[in-house]
Scaffold this motif. Structure first.
Motif, PDB file in Angstrom:
ATOM      1  N   LEU A 209       2.989   2.351  -8.574  1.00 58.43           N
ATOM      2  CA  LEU A 209       3.667   1.595  -7.306  1.00 58.43           C
ATOM      3  C   LEU A 209       2.795   1.271  -6.566  1.00 58.43           C
ATOM      4  O   LEU A 209       2.965   0.778  -5.189  1.00 58.43           O
ATOM      5  CB  LEU A 209       3.799   2.719  -6.827  1.00 58.43           C
ATOM      6  CG  LEU A 209       5.952   2.849  -7.494  1.00 58.43           C
ATOM      7  CD1 LEU A 209       6.188   4.171  -6.409  1.00 58.43           C
ATOM      8  CD2 LEU A 209       6.551   1.912  -7.475  1.00 58.43           C
ATOM      9  N   THR A 210       1.286   1.475  -6.751  1.00 60.01           N
ATOM     10  CA  THR A 210      -0.004   0.908  -5.868  1.00 60.01           C
ATOM     11  C   THR A 210      -1.204   0.180  -7.428  1.00 60.01           C
ATOM     12  O   THR A 210      -1.450   1.097  -8.178  1.00 60.01           O
ATOM     13  CB  THR A 210      -1.096   2.565  -5.242  1.00 60.01           C
ATOM     14  OG1 THR A 210      -0.050   3.045  -4.950  1.00 60.01           O
ATOM     15  CG2 THR A 210      -2.533   2.181  -4.798  1.00 60.01           C
ATOM     16  N   PRO A 211      -1.559  -1.749  -6.234  1.00 59.30           N
ATOM     17  CA  PRO A 211      -3.111  -1.654  -7.303  1.00 59.30           C
ATOM     18  C   PRO A 211      -3.655  -0.729  -7.867  1.00 59.30           C
ATOM     19  O   PRO A 211      -4.238  -0.459  -6.552  1.00 59.30           O
ATOM     20  CB  PRO A 211      -2.327  -2.974  -6.958  1.00 59.30           C
ATOM     21  CG  PRO A 211      -1.302  -2.728  -5.173  1.00 59.30           C
ATOM     22  CD  PRO A 211      -0.738  -1.369  -5.203  1.00 59.30           C
TER      23      PRO A 211
ATOM     24  N   ASP B 144      -0.654   3.922 -10.974  1.00 57.02           N
ATOM     25  CA  ASP B 144      -1.432   2.899 -10.366  1.00 57.02           C
ATOM     26  C   ASP B 144       0.350   1.844 -10.785  1.00 57.02           C
ATOM     27  O   ASP B 144       1.300   0.892 -10.726  1.00 57.02           O
ATOM     28  CB  ASP B 144      -2.128   1.599 -11.733  1.00 57.02           C
ATOM     29  CG  ASP B 144      -1.865   1.672 -12.814  1.00 57.02           C
ATOM     30  OD1 ASP B 144      -0.731   2.029 -13.521  1.00 57.02           O
ATOM     31  OD2 ASP B 144      -2.281   1.247 -13.075  1.00 57.02           O
TER      32      ASP B 144
END
Lengths: 243, 243
Positions: free
Chosen positions: A137-139, A135
């Motif tokens: 760079l990604t929620p 997580d």
């Protein structure tokens, strides 16, 4: 400006590289990559110049590749697995906007999903998803939605980056989410150090996977409702009708 | 009984094979496959015995491999792309139940998803799904659920077998389903004859893809909400935060 090759070197062993990848490295003056991957190929291309940047310095690594190419060198940027699967190919195009005269050539390779599948048997024979549990760079909400959506639609799921020091309980959380739709008895498999020294694999149920500790060099496979164990191998049939 | 290698030969060109795949074919007495794939490798292994079976005779082809191995021959069963992605590896394990003394070695290769991605740019950098639109062995309801689930969770989607004579409108149907959750402006790409003579690719929107005719040698890519076109290439960023 010379070509810049963005090369997937496969999961680890030199033999897992494609002929086109070997040709690209042979045609290059300088080979750039993360230290660990450079070490994997160095002995086979000992006459080349090697440049490395540490992890999390991916943008710097891309800039370095373009700057070296600007000097008139032919450059290969190497990635483990396939350069286009959680690899550097995308960022090279993004950074490349500042170097419009550069020509990028992406050289595909064997990614951990298919390299690891070959070790476990044949888990990816039918529709599957790749999901990274990182997580950075990604929620997490997005990752969660994907785990749920993929489980509900009965995909085979392959997890990249299943764990790290900061995310030691993410695989457990992911298994709990998948078990909302997948049976706890679903056949699963893990492979670590694919095609490298210390390669190890294990087959288990989803319930057992939930309580298994894995490291960042592990790729995780969760079967679909048809996946079975055949003589110690993880095998997904071609479809939902009898062959 | 000798080893049976199940070998992914990559998307087409000899240079796209891994070193391990070349070694497996060199170590074999007989190479078995679907006619089209045998023709792709024949000239490079001209001293080998080749056996072919037609399409849809996959079980016969597996039996043939085991029977040849029973005669004491070393056998390679070849598949295009990766043997473990919609390939023969799974069926070989299933048929292999009747040949308990056989040892299968799966040799991974570059599958059409990553081979085609390299042609288009970098569409598969983030989480993605592979979905086959062939309903020969999978009920259409299942395919539909996967198209919807994957679209809702914002996966990049790669479609295999997007069309055939009997299924000429399946890609259109699939696009209509995906557009329930994905914008009609989503960046998409198609690649045909990957790494073979006549390779062609095109980038377009999902709305345009809906009205595009493709053949069975085409692989189709549908971006996620972040996928963009950069200088004629299809590029998915690494995540949802700015780099």
């Amino acid at each position: 400006m010379n070509k810049i090759y963005v090369v997937g070197i496969g999961p680890g062993a030199y033999e897992e590289m494609t002929g086109a990848a070997v040709q690209a490295l042979e045609a290059s003056d300088v080979i750039i990559g993360y230290t660990v991957y450079v070490d994997l190929v160095k002995e086979h291309f000992s006459e080349k110049e090697f440049l490395t940047t540490p992890m999390k310095k991916e943008v710097d690594r891309c800039v370095l590749a373009f700057e070296e190419a600007m000097k008139g060198k032919t450059v290969s940027m190497i990635c483990s697995g396939d350069a286009g699967v959680y690899g550097m190919a995308g960022l090279m195009y993004e950074v490349g906007v500042n170097y419009p005269e550069a020509e990028l050539v992406i050289v595909p390779g064997v990614t951990a999903a298919t390299g690891g599948a070959a070790v476990l048997g044949a888990p990816l024979i039918h529709d599957f998803c790749l999901i990274s549990l990182s997580d950075l760079l990604t929620p997490w909400e997005k990752i969660q939605a994907r785990l749920l959506g993929a489980s509900q639609a009965d995909f085979v799921i392959c997890l990249y980056n299943p764990s790290s020091r900061k995310r030691h309980d993410y695989l457990m959380k992911a298994c709990d989410l998948m078990m909302q739709y997948k049976s706890p008895e679903t056949v699963c498999g893990i492979v670590s150090n694919i095609a490298r020294e210390g390669q190890a694999s294990r087959i288990m149920t989803l319930k057992e996977l939930r309580d298994t500790q894995v490291d960042m060099f592990t790729t995780v496979f969760i079967g679909n409702s048809q996946t079975k164990e055949i003589n110690g191998k993880m095998v997904t049939p071609r479809g939902y009708r009898d062959v």
